[in-house]
Every structure is written in structure tokens, then in C-alpha cells.
Design a protein around this motif. Structure first.
Motif, short mmCIF file in Angstrom:
data_model
loop_
_atom_site.label_atom_id
_atom_site.label_comp_id
_atom_site.label_asym_id
_atom_site.label_seq_id
_atom_site.Cartn_x
_atom_site.Cartn_y
_atom_site.Cartn_z
N ARG A 195 -21.48 0.05 18.08
CA ARG A 195 -22.18 0.91 19.04
C ARG A 195 -23.29 1.73 18.41
O ARG A 195 -24.29 2.05 19.04
CB ARG A 195 -21.20 1.89 19.68
N GLY A 199 -29.98 0.13 18.36
CA GLY A 199 -30.17 -0.42 19.69
C GLY A 199 -28.94 -0.88 20.41
O GLY A 199 -28.99 -1.91 21.09
N VAL A 200 -27.82 -0.18 20.32
CA VAL A 200 -26.70 -0.52 21.20
C VAL A 200 -26.48 0.69 22.13
O VAL A 200 -27.14 0.80 23.16
CB VAL A 200 -25.44 -0.94 20.43
N ASP A 201 -25.65 1.63 21.73
CA ASP A 201 -25.35 2.74 22.63
C ASP A 201 -26.33 3.88 22.37
O ASP A 201 -26.45 4.37 21.25
CB ASP A 201 -23.91 3.21 22.41
N ASP A 203 -26.51 6.51 24.83
CA ASP A 203 -26.07 7.63 25.67
C ASP A 203 -25.02 8.42 24.90
O ASP A 203 -23.90 7.95 24.67
CB ASP A 203 -25.48 7.05 26.97
N ASN A 206 -21.49 8.51 26.21
CA ASN A 206 -20.77 7.25 26.04
C ASN A 206 -20.34 7.05 24.58
O ASN A 206 -19.25 6.56 24.29
CB ASN A 206 -21.70 6.10 26.48
N VAL B 333 -26.33 -5.73 24.58
CA VAL B 333 -26.12 -4.97 23.35
C VAL B 333 -27.09 -5.42 22.26
O VAL B 333 -27.56 -6.54 22.28
CB VAL B 333 -24.68 -5.15 22.80
N PRO B 356 -20.39 -1.91 28.70
CA PRO B 356 -19.76 -0.58 28.55
C PRO B 356 -20.04 0.01 27.17
O PRO B 356 -19.93 1.21 26.99
CB PRO B 356 -18.27 -0.87 28.75
N LYS B 357 -20.43 -0.84 26.22
CA LYS B 357 -20.70 -0.37 24.86
C LYS B 357 -22.12 0.13 24.67
O LYS B 357 -22.42 0.74 23.64
CB LYS B 357 -20.50 -1.53 23.87
N GLY B 358 -23.01 -0.20 25.61
CA GLY B 358 -24.41 0.15 25.40
C GLY B 358 -25.06 0.73 26.63
O GLY B 358 -25.65 0.01 27.44
N LYS B 359 -24.96 2.04 26.76
CA LYS B 359 -25.65 2.70 27.88
C LYS B 359 -26.90 3.41 27.37
O LYS B 359 -26.95 3.81 26.21
CB LYS B 359 -24.71 3.68 28.57
#
Lengths: 422, 422
Positions: A195, A199-201, A203, A206, B333, B356-359
């Protein structure tokens, strides 16, 4: 107030700091001061070095916020850095649990003969929690099934961790509702790393939520497994009265300090230090016995189970060596300052690493094997004993221990006196 | 040579950069320039922020080397940082494999009905490698056994990864000799995080050796599992001829760009984009059809299996939006710049996150579910189609696409001309 009095309030530590300075040894406190001022971006967590477009520093200049190359803002970067800290902590804690579970498995298979079951009541209780049928089964059979189930928690890919069921039902419901009920120990840690990758999560809410899931996977997974299996294998501790601080080091015995985390190693060292053959060797070398003591977490493990005194905490690891009285310090994993290697160079002390995961340049590596635990432990104690005659040679000239100052009794008296004054 | 010509040699990208500047959009190139000069310590890897005694910076001042607070030198710190990069990379790559294996498992269980077996020959071959008995078994039965065995590689705690047996025997021997044969995918990544934690591994050679083991666990584990199972489930690719670059975006069709990594999502979007009902809706909205294209890794997946054109690479993700012609960009992702969120604000483009892993703050989240894949994909395509009428409103005033400049044909002609000149 002298500089050392400001640095550490403990009298024994002040004494050791003075010797360290005299020998130009260098301690964590010196290095900390040399690092001042520490990087402002790093301290605030607003520097990102995760991908190779960076390093990026996110600041407000002229009222305008600067973003990372990828476009991450301070929220994202701070959350990424925090999640990686959670991953590091959970990985370390839980890897301790994995090593315990591994030793437990070897013990149950009959491949680690130096370990056994010391708390059968807890064995049966914990096995029951994992759904192991205990009636009519031998201790060995129950242990084997429990070992396999506990080990499986680390690699589990789906579902929920078994021990999370110990939490109150209302709490479990909250975790499920937030999507933070951990699925497996390793999986959550690996997902932290995914994550937070470029460039993945992005937020922060989250990202932080997954941090909670990972922390739970350690607390109700790896760490809890460690506690349970250690208690079953090494005995469940009871409250005891013990001595602590540098003064527990003995002036006329061989001092062997165990430092690190895992009782799997330190318990064996305790046993080896009581070996009549090694005690005889110590006498031959001019010592009045073998004084074992601990530093940091592993100290607590052998203190609570074996009554072995604790020589000190994390920041005293180098100071123990600075007393000049330590023949050997044996370490496994976690909290081992690489600076120990420099510290032992100033004295006769031997630094011994034992884990394939934790080597230190300049240290002697004596790899610990669960299958051969007591024998390796004996070799380590022997190495310490053989260093004893060197202590006098190295400490006579410049340095003599003032045991009166270090003794726990004196420190207790001193504090009582100060308390009365107030 | 203009500034944009210096920044990117590609003509279409230069055009898009100009528009981005006109709209004050901000791209990775702008942010990179704003970050100059980048931190010298960070660039060299000699800054450590792993524990909370830091941040520490290790430099030579006046001929004397400064150590980290724990005593780590540059070798240790650089190795720690590198190992964490390996852990991050392996975690990301392999987590893609895990998602594929998970979808494959659901498919084999009959719970992800939109996926099936497209390459039965490869299914039987790979199953055989895992030791699955294939004779007399149905495709479904083989797939289920293979899925379970592949999934188990991630959580495996002991032994060797199955697919490492594909390497030449001599090479396997070297790996075993060096102690770098991977035991499981997740375990090696977690051990990276443990070893690099404060006070575990301080010997850079030992740290880097574990980096090799972790990289192998990804290359011969997670990543290889991803390739195999994707080929079985989505079809093994064959060489094809296709168009690339921003010019593949259509002036009069709905442009939906798929960006990220996992073909599990993008393959479904391809299928949904051919849905007669959605094509009819596009026509009603004034478009001449639906033009799907890809960015980054997922682009290659749908290019090689479905002939879908690739709109560009990692650094063109924001530039695709800057053409003003993209109705929606759907991401899963990896490689997703948080800057996309800022980019879409300057145009009519909808940014859609699915994992769900990348917001990403500011994006619309339409969570992808394997069990319901095609339906979610249709909703995503529908969202893109519904954005089409807004394109004219937003791009008429300031900006008109010059399709002649963007077209792959023109770029090819241009390069041939330059080549002839040389």
C-alpha cells in the motif's frame, strides 16, 4: 549538575558514562548529541524516500504547499511513513513469535530435546482455544497439533486470527465493522509494504486503517502466540523480587550479559551457566563463579522465570560494557545497537551474535540452533569464562570499578535519602 | 529546443505538457523540478529514519565519520534502506500475484463466474509442476487444487518455493549454498522488515543477502504465480501489432483509460466496453463508440491479450488527462500518482478507484469485486459514457485537440524522417 547527571539520573549509569568518556568509547548519548540538529523534515515525517523519483520534502513555501513528485501531500507521506513503522514493529514482534512457534514445533516433533512442556495446564487451555481436541491425547500429541495451528496463523491468507476471539464480542464486532479484523500475521505486514509503495494508497485514512489491522495482527497474533507458547514451554511466570541495574554485575565472578529478545536462547544460557563443569572452569580461571544478567527485553524473560538480575535497559547496553567488568555479551535480535561493536573494542569484552538474522561486524558469531540449544549455550558460557583473566589486564591501568557506587543497595539508600529531603 | 522538448522527446507528450501548463494543472515533471535540489543524504541512502531516535544522517566531517545514534555506519544504513526497498517492491509485485491467485481460487470454486479457463494446456502443465495429479480429473478439479497450492506459496513457512525448481539445477545449488533459497513469499518480506528494524541486522553483507532471497521469493514466487495463473485464466498472449501513445485516444468516441496493474480488472473492462447496451448509450450521448486504452502495466496486459492500444507509460498518466479527451480513468493498484486527483480537477475527467488497497482523495470509489466482476466493470464503463457530453463544455474554450500531431502514424513518419537525416 554535571553533564552526565543531566544525561542520566541513575548514579550507576553516570559512573559508567564517565568511564566511557575516559576511554573515548562513544555511547548512544554521544552520538545523539553529534546528530543535533536532526533533520526537520525527517522529524515531522514529511520526507518521502519510498520511490526513486524522490527523495521528496513537502513544505509550505510562500503560502503554497509543495507536493511530492508523485503528487503526494503531507497527509499521504506522513501516513505512508507511519504505516511502514507499524509494519517494521509488527514484523519484529511477530517474528519473535514465529521463532518461538518454530522451536515449539521442533520440541513437539522431538527434534529440540532441550525444551519441554513446563505448563501443561496452559497447554491444554490454549490448545482448546485453537479447537484442538485434547481428551484422550498425550501431551506430545496436543503440543504437536497446537504447534501446527499456531504456526499456520503466520501464513494464513483468509479468515480471522484465532486469538482475536479472546477479545470481547462487542470489540470484535467493531473490528469487523471497520474492516480491521486481521486475516493473517504476515499478510497484513506485506500489505503495508504494498500500500505504501509508489502509487497505491494515497488516502491517509485508508492507509492508517490498515495500520490498525496490522497492529492487531501482531497484538492478537504473533505477540500473543509468543507469550502463550513461551509460558507453556518455559513456564508461566509468577511475581518475584529481584535486583536490577549495573550493580548486579559481579566484581569477582565471570559476568555474562544476555541481551536481545528471545527466551529460547536466554533460558538455555541460564541452564548452561549452572553447569558444574563450567563453574569449575570459572574457578580455575580465578573467578568465584558465573554471574549471569540480562539487558533489555530478554532480561525480563529470564528475570520473571528464573530470577536472573537485570543489568539494565536499552540505553544501558553500552554502559554495561563500560563498567569494564563484562566478559561477554551474547545477543540474538532486536534493540542491539551496532555501537556495541565499538564499545567492546575498548575493553576485554567479547560480543557474541547468535541469530542468522542479526549479525554485527566485529562480533563473534556462534549460531544458535534449537536442535542443539544447550550445547551452543555451553559454548557461549565457556567463551565468557575464558575471557575472565583478561579483565584485570585491561582494567587495572586506567580503570577500577567502584562497586559501592554501583550496588543496588546504595542506590536504594540514596533514593530514600532524596525522598526524605522532599 | 523549447523547455518541453527538453523534458520529453515524444511529440504527443510535448503537446500535452503545453496544455497542462496552460491549465496550471501541474505534472510530475513540474513537481520534480520544484523538488530540486533533492536532499543529498536521501539520494545517497545515508539517512536513516527507521527508529525514533533518528532521523540520523551519516557523514564524514573533518575526516571523522559520524555514526547513527544506534551506532550504525553508512554501510548498515544504506543496506537497511535498500532492503526495505526490496521488501516494498517484492510486496507489491507479489500482492498482485496473490490477488490473481485469489481470483483463480474463487473461479475454481465457482464463485467468480465471469472468469474461466482459457488455456487448458497451460493449466495441466502448471498443475503438474505443483505435483497435482491431473489424469482422470475435470478441469475444474485441477484448477481448484492448483489454486490452493499456488495460494499456499504465499504463506509457506518452511521448505522451498515450488517454482524455484524451474531454475537450472546448478543455479538452485548456488542458491541453497548461499542460503538464499526462498522459504515462502510473505515470510521473506516480513523478515526484511524485522532485520532492518532498530538493532537487528547490522552487517550489510548479511542484510543484502536476505535481499537476494526476498527478490527470488518474488521472481520465482508471487510474480511467476501471477503470470501463470493469468495466462491460464485470461489466455496466453501471442505477439501482436498494436498502436501506442496518446494519439490512440479518440476525438469522437468515449475515452476510458485503464491504469494500474491487474488484468483481473482490466480484462473485465474490455469485455464491458463491447457491451451493445453501453455502446448504444454512448451513441445516445453523441459519441461514435467507446475507445478503451491503457496506461502503464495494465496497458500491456490488455494490449498483449486483447489488442487494446496503449495510451502511454508511467510518466504519461497525467498527460493523458491533459489531452482533455479522457472521460474516465479507472485505476486499481501501483504506479497511480496521487497527482491524478489534481489533474482531473482541470478537466471533465472522472478518476475512479477500484481497490480497497488503493484509494485517492477526490476520486470516485467503485469497489471491484471478483464475484461480481463484469457488473462492476459495466458500471465503470457507464460512468465514463455519461461523462462524454461534458468534454465539449470543458475543452471548447481554451483547448482543442490536434489529433494530427498525436497520431501514431504521424509520429512514425516523423521518426523515419529523423532517422534518414542521420
Amino acid at each position: 549538575m554535571s553533564q552526565n547527571e543531566k544525561r542520566m539520573r541513575d548514579l550507576a549509569s553516570q559512573e559508567a558514562l564517565a568511564t566511557a568518556a575516559e576511554r573515548e568509547m562513544g555511547t548512544a548519548l554521544d552520538r545523539y548529541e553529534a546528530q543535533q540538529p536532526q533533520c526537520r523534515f525527517g522529524k515531522q515525517g514529511i520526507c518521502c524516500r519510498i520511490c526513486s523519483m524522490g527523495p521528496c520534502r513537502v513544505v509550505s513555501t510562500d503560502g503554497e504547499t509543495r507536493l511530492g513528485v508523485c503528487g503526494a501531500n503531507a497527509d499521504t507521506i506522513v501516513a505512508r511513513n507511519l504505516l511502514r513503522m507499524v509494519a517494521g514493529g509488527a514484523a519484529a514482534h511477530s517474528d519473535h513469535g514465529r521463532d518461538v512457534a518454530h522451536t515449539f514445533l521442533l520440541m513437539a516433533r522431538g527434534e529440540a530435546k532441550d525444551y519441554g512442556i513446563k505448563d501443561e495446564v496452559k497447554l491444554r487451555a490454549v490448545a482448546g482455544e485453537y479447537g484442538v481436541e485434547v481428551d484422550g491425547k498425550s501431551t506430545q500429541e496436543i503440543a504437536l497439533e497446537l504447534a501446527e495451528r499456531a504456526m499456520a496463523e503466520f501464513g494464513q491468507q483468509e479468515g480471522e486470527l484465532k486469538l482475536a476471539a479472546r477479545a470481547p464480542e462487542a470489540r470484535q464486532k467493531v473490528w469487523r465493522g471497520l474492516g480491521v479484523m486481521p486475516r493473517g500475521v504476515d499478510r497484513e505486514i506485506v500489505e503495508c509494504m504494498h500500500r505504501t509503495h509508489i502509487g497505491v494508497d494515497a488516502d491517509y485514512r485508508n492507509i492508517l486503517r490498515h495500520g490498525i489491522r496490522t497492529a492487531l495482527s501482531d497484538g492478537w497474533g504473533g505477540s500473543m502466540i509468543a507469550t502463550d507458547l513461551q509460558d507453556i514451554m518455559l513456564g508461566s511466570p509468577v511475581p518475584i523480587r529481584a535486583k536490577v541495574n549495573l550493580g548486579v554485575l559481579s566484581e569477582d565472578k565471570v559476568n555474562l550479559v544476555v541481551h536481545g529478545h528471545e527466551p529460547i536462547l536466554s533460558e538455555m544460557i541460564v541452564e548452561a551457566s549452572r553447569d558444574p563443569e563450567l563453574l569449575k572452569l570459572a574457578e580455575e580461571k580465578g573467578a568465584k563463579g558465573i554471574q549471569l544478567s540480562g539487558i533489555c527485553c530478554t532480561a525480563n524473560e529470564i528475570l520473571m522465570r528464573q530470577g536472573i538480575p537485570s543489568a539494565g535497559h536499552f540505553l544501558q547496553q553500552e554502559l554495561a560494557i563500560a563498567t569494564g567488568a563484562v566478559e561477554a555479551m551474547v545477543v540474538d535480535v532486536q534493540c542491539l545497537m551496532p555501537g556495541l561493536s565499538q564499545a567492546v573494542n575498548c575493553f576485554h569484552t567479547e560480543l557474541i551474535t547468535t541469530s542468522p538474522k542479526g549479525k554485527i561486524p566485529g562480533a563473534r558469531h556462534m549460531e544458535f540452533e534449537e536442535e542443539n540449544a544447550l550445547e551452543v549455550a555451553r559454548e557461549i558460557v565457556r567463551a565468557a569464562v575464558e575471557k575472565f583473566p583478561e579483565r584485570k589486564k585491561r582494567s587495572k591501568r586506567k580503570y577500577r570499578l567502584d562497586w559501592g557506587k554501583f550496588s543496588p543497595e546504595r542506590i536504594e539508600r540514596e533514593w530514600k535519602k532524596r525522598k526524605r529531603k522532599k
